[in-house]
Motif scaffolding. Structure first.
Motif, short mmCIF file in Angstrom:
data_model
loop_
_atom_site.label_atom_id
_atom_site.label_comp_id
_atom_site.label_asym_id
_atom_site.label_seq_id
_atom_site.Cartn_x
_atom_site.Cartn_y
_atom_site.Cartn_z
N LEU A 193 0.78 -1.23 0.00
CA LEU A 193 0.00 0.00 0.00
C LEU A 193 0.82 1.29 0.00
CD1 LEU A 193 -3.11 -0.67 2.29
CD2 LEU A 193 -2.93 -0.74 -0.20
N VAL A 194 2.01 1.27 0.56
CA VAL A 194 2.82 2.50 0.53
C VAL A 194 3.23 2.78 -0.91
CG1 VAL A 194 4.95 3.61 1.31
CG2 VAL A 194 3.65 2.15 2.88
N PHE A 195 2.97 3.99 -1.37
CA PHE A 195 3.28 4.35 -2.75
C PHE A 195 4.78 4.25 -3.04
CE2 PHE A 195 -0.65 7.17 -2.46
CZ PHE A 195 -1.43 6.32 -3.22
N THR A 196 5.12 3.97 -4.28
CA THR A 196 6.52 4.04 -4.68
C THR A 196 6.97 5.48 -4.81
OG1 THR A 196 5.96 3.97 -7.04
CG2 THR A 196 6.38 1.86 -5.94
N ASN A 197 6.05 6.34 -5.29
CA ASN A 197 6.37 7.75 -5.50
C ASN A 197 5.20 8.63 -5.07
OD1 ASN A 197 8.05 6.25 -7.72
ND2 ASN A 197 9.00 8.28 -7.52
N HIS A 198 5.54 9.80 -4.59
CA HIS A 198 4.53 10.82 -4.29
C HIS A 198 3.97 11.36 -5.61
CE1 HIS A 198 3.27 14.99 -3.05
NE2 HIS A 198 2.68 14.26 -2.13
N LYS A 199 2.73 11.82 -5.58
CA LYS A 199 2.11 12.36 -6.79
C LYS A 199 2.88 13.57 -7.32
CE LYS A 199 -2.42 12.84 -7.01
NZ LYS A 199 -3.77 13.43 -6.83
N GLY A 200 3.39 14.39 -6.42
CA GLY A 200 4.20 15.53 -6.83
C GLY A 200 3.49 16.44 -7.81
N ALA A 201 4.17 16.72 -8.93
CA ALA A 201 3.64 17.65 -9.94
C ALA A 201 2.94 16.92 -11.08
CB ALA A 201 4.77 18.51 -10.49
N ALA A 202 2.53 15.68 -10.84
CA ALA A 202 1.93 14.88 -11.92
C ALA A 202 0.68 15.53 -12.51
CB ALA A 202 1.59 13.48 -11.41
N ASN A 203 -0.05 16.30 -11.71
CA ASN A 203 -1.29 16.91 -12.19
C ASN A 203 -1.07 18.15 -13.05
OD1 ASN A 203 -2.47 14.96 -10.59
ND2 ASN A 203 -4.00 16.33 -9.73
N SER A 204 0.17 18.53 -13.25
CA SER A 204 0.46 19.75 -14.02
C SER A 204 0.34 19.49 -15.52
CB SER A 204 1.87 20.25 -13.69
OG SER A 204 2.24 21.29 -14.58
N ILE A 205 -0.35 20.38 -16.22
CA ILE A 205 -0.48 20.27 -17.67
C ILE A 205 0.88 20.45 -18.34
CG2 ILE A 205 -0.98 22.73 -17.94
CD1 ILE A 205 -2.47 19.83 -20.03
N GLY A 206 1.83 21.02 -17.62
CA GLY A 206 3.17 21.22 -18.16
C GLY A 206 3.91 19.93 -18.47
N PHE A 207 3.43 18.81 -17.91
CA PHE A 207 4.09 17.52 -18.15
C PHE A 207 3.25 16.60 -19.02
CE2 PHE A 207 5.85 19.04 -14.08
CZ PHE A 207 7.20 19.08 -14.43
N VAL A 208 2.33 17.17 -19.79
CA VAL A 208 1.46 16.35 -20.63
C VAL A 208 2.26 15.59 -21.69
CG1 VAL A 208 0.95 18.23 -22.25
CG2 VAL A 208 -0.68 16.35 -21.97
N GLU A 209 3.35 16.18 -22.16
CA GLU A 209 4.16 15.53 -23.18
C GLU A 209 5.50 15.03 -22.65
OE1 GLU A 209 3.31 17.28 -27.46
OE2 GLU A 209 3.79 18.93 -26.09
N ASN A 210 5.81 15.36 -21.44
CA ASN A 210 7.10 14.97 -20.87
C ASN A 210 6.87 14.36 -19.50
OD1 ASN A 210 9.86 14.67 -20.57
ND2 ASN A 210 10.17 16.77 -19.84
N PHE A 211 6.24 13.19 -19.51
CA PHE A 211 5.80 12.55 -18.28
C PHE A 211 6.67 11.32 -17.99
CE2 PHE A 211 3.02 10.01 -15.58
CZ PHE A 211 2.47 10.97 -14.74
N PRO A 212 7.01 11.06 -16.73
CA PRO A 212 6.60 11.77 -15.52
C PRO A 212 7.48 12.98 -15.23
CG PRO A 212 7.94 9.89 -14.93
CD PRO A 212 7.76 9.83 -16.43
N PRO A 213 7.09 13.78 -14.23
CA PRO A 213 7.92 14.91 -13.83
C PRO A 213 9.28 14.42 -13.31
CG PRO A 213 5.71 15.09 -12.91
CD PRO A 213 5.83 13.71 -13.49
N PRO A 214 10.27 15.30 -13.22
CA PRO A 214 11.58 14.89 -12.69
C PRO A 214 11.48 14.39 -11.26
CG PRO A 214 11.42 17.28 -12.89
CD PRO A 214 10.23 16.72 -13.59
N PRO A 215 12.46 13.59 -10.80
CA PRO A 215 12.40 12.96 -9.47
C PRO A 215 12.13 13.92 -8.32
CG PRO A 215 14.18 12.02 -10.75
CD PRO A 215 13.65 13.16 -11.56
N ALA A 216 12.65 15.13 -8.40
CA ALA A 216 12.43 16.08 -7.31
C ALA A 216 10.98 16.53 -7.22
CB ALA A 216 13.34 17.30 -7.50
N LEU A 217 10.21 16.33 -8.28
CA LEU A 217 8.80 16.73 -8.31
C LEU A 217 7.86 15.52 -8.24
CD1 LEU A 217 8.93 19.59 -10.98
CD2 LEU A 217 9.01 19.77 -8.48
N GLY A 218 8.39 14.41 -7.81
CA GLY A 218 7.61 13.19 -7.59
C GLY A 218 8.46 12.23 -6.79
N LYS A 219 8.81 12.64 -5.59
CA LYS A 219 9.82 11.94 -4.79
C LYS A 219 9.39 10.51 -4.46
CE LYS A 219 11.62 16.19 -2.69
NZ LYS A 219 11.98 16.88 -1.43
#
Length: 497
Positions: A193-219
């Motif tokens: 149940l513990v997630f591998t990664n935090h959601k971070g900036a995943a909801n940002s439209i800025g990463f629609v074509e470059n997904f997932p966000p960098p590690p610092a934005l989805g620790k």
């Protein structure tokens, strides 16, 4: 029709159901059993006086069936709320177009003075969600501003798990939470149940074509042999050599505001408020636990923690699952609530899953599915282990291992985003009622007499609940603070006696 709500008596309604006189016998048969006074004092259930018809089940056995062997740790960035995930099904261009429609639809609605989306309605939601334009007020480790017992050279708090649970429940409710449940972080929880990664900036439209966000934005979440957890540049670290516990709690929302769904900024204001309130609650809790000499690991943003909170809410006995697997339902608050799950090294006594008849009722009721504007909620009467495809592709937005109904979260979220709010499913739920005695009777009957489910589905409509026709009438209602009944689960201090 409206007068019925005020004139029908409890006795006449029971006579109409044909069950007058059966309540006491059923209550006696299902009342909790304590062997002596020590049993009562040592149990946190003694401090949480739930309705008699809420029954406790065995640990790790919620009413929604679970197959732990099918589960693995899930990446919280892999959500249907993430434009990068949405693009995998519909293409980046289509997602960009839909997100561009958000502002267009907003201006059009305000210009046309659309009920639920007038200028004042948008102003209300802007105030409710102001925090989204600021740095997040919640952090993994908390504010860490208060003195610890160690820094004062005094002993840390020493209480039994039972005492700690009662104490923490009182504190959480004082800080603004609703109900509180507890669990143990065992190896199964760590592995499943513990997630591998935090959601971070995943909801940002800025990463629609470059997904997932960098590690610092989805620790990533890691377990290490350390005395105390910490936040790194790309990681959230939990101690592997200490026994950890979770506590899950609710933040209620306004039922009346949700009834203005869908496409309503009044509803959306209530939805946003749970996150705004939660941010303050978490900081208070983290500093409270720190002051006792322990650590509380929290949400790095108000929208995402280290485990799926809906799972925690069911495993710790706060809620049951329902037809739309995107939310859960409490016997006391219904579906109009947020659930949040934090982790601590302070020993706590686990609370077990419950059976209040909610999940059983959902299997015969399709009211939420009928209300969904995009048909995202299944109408089958039998839940399934199998995840259906989404636009002909495997569903990567849900973790398997549960026998339930699988909502098309992609269509659900895109409609909510593009048309500025929905919530019709939660608003129309049969359990979205107020706490008048007659509605307590309805919930009791649902829990104990499943043969009357179809009758009570109609009775709920007869009481006048569901979506309101006049959304703007909310502005003239006389509502309690925050728009919800904070005394719904209280039984002392002069409340709800």
């Amino acid at each position: 029709m409206p007068n019925f709500h005020h004139t029908i008596s409890r006795r006449n309604f029971m006579k109409g159901l044909g069950i007058l006189g059966t309540g006491l016998g059923t209550a006696a048969a299902t009342a909790p059993v304590f062997h002596d006074l020590d049993d009562i004092i040592s149990s946190p259930k003694a401090e949480w006086k739930r309705p008699w018809w809420v029954k406790y089940r065995e640990a790790d056995n919620p009413t929604t069936e679970i197959d732990w062997s099918l589960m693995n740790r899930w990446d919280a960035r892999q959500t249907a709320q993430a434009p990068g995930i949405q693009a995998k099904y519909l293409g980046a261009d289509e997602i960009k177009k839909r997100y561009a429609n958000v502002l267009t639809n907003k201006v059009k609605a305000i210009t046309n003075d659309t009920p639920g989306q007038t200028l004042r309605d948008y102003a209300l939601s802007s105030g409710a969600g102001y925090f989204m334009n600021l740095p997040y007020v919640t952090t993994f480790m908390g504010p860490q501003k208060v003195a610890t017992p160690q820094s004062l050279s005094v002993p840390v708090w020493q209480g039994t798990p039972e005492e700690n649970s009662r104490m923490l429940r009182s504190a959480v409710i004082f800080y603004g939470g609703g109900q509180v449940g507890f669990g143990v972080i065992d190896q199964k929880i760590k592995d499943k149940l513990v997630f591998t990664n935090h959601k971070g900036a995943a909801n940002s439209i800025g990463f629609v074509e470059n997904f997932p966000p960098p590690p610092a934005l989805g620790k990533s979440y890691l377990f290490e042999d350390v005395e105390q957890g910490y936040e790194g540049a790309t990681t959230f670290v939990l101690p592997s050599n200490k026994q950890l516990y979770e506590f899950c709690f609710t933040v209620p929302m306004s039922k009346d505001m949700f009834r203005t769904a869908n496409e309503s900024q009044i509803m959306y204001s209530a939805n946003l408020s749970r996150y705004r309130l939660f941010g303050n609650i978490q900081n208070c809790i983290q500093e409270f636990i720190r002051s006792l000499g322990y650590t509380c690991y929290g949400y790095a943003s108000p929208f995402s923690g280290m485990m799926p909170a809906i799972a925690s809410a069911q495993l710790t006995g706060i809620t049951e699952g329902n037809r739309n697997n995107g939310f859960c339902t409490s016997p006391e608050y219904g579906p109009i609530l947020g659930v949040f799950s934090l982790v601590t090294d302070m020993p706590l006594e686990p609370t077990n899953p419950i059976d209040a008849g909610i999940w059983r009722f959902c299997q015969t009721c399709t009211k939420c599915a009928d209300a969904c504007p995009v048909n995202a909620i299944p109408k089958d009467h039998e839940p399934s282990w199998e995840l259906p495809t989404v636009y002909g592709k495997p569903d990567i937005t849900h973790s398997p291992g549960r026998k339930q109904y699988w909502t098309n979260a992609l269509d659900c979220w895109l409609f909510l985003t593009e048309y500025n709010g929905c919530g019709a499913c939660m608003a129309t739920c049969t359990f979205n009622t107020n706490n008048a005695p007659i509605h307590e009777l309805v919930r009791t009957t649902l829990a104990t007499t499943p043969l009357l489910n179809s009758f009570l589905w109609q009775a709920d409509k007869f009481f006048g609940y569901g979506l309101t026709e006049d959304k703007e009438a909310w502005w003239d209602l006389s509502m309690p603070v925050y728009g919800f009944d904070s005394a719904a689960t209280s039984s002392q201090g002069g409340y709800n006696k």
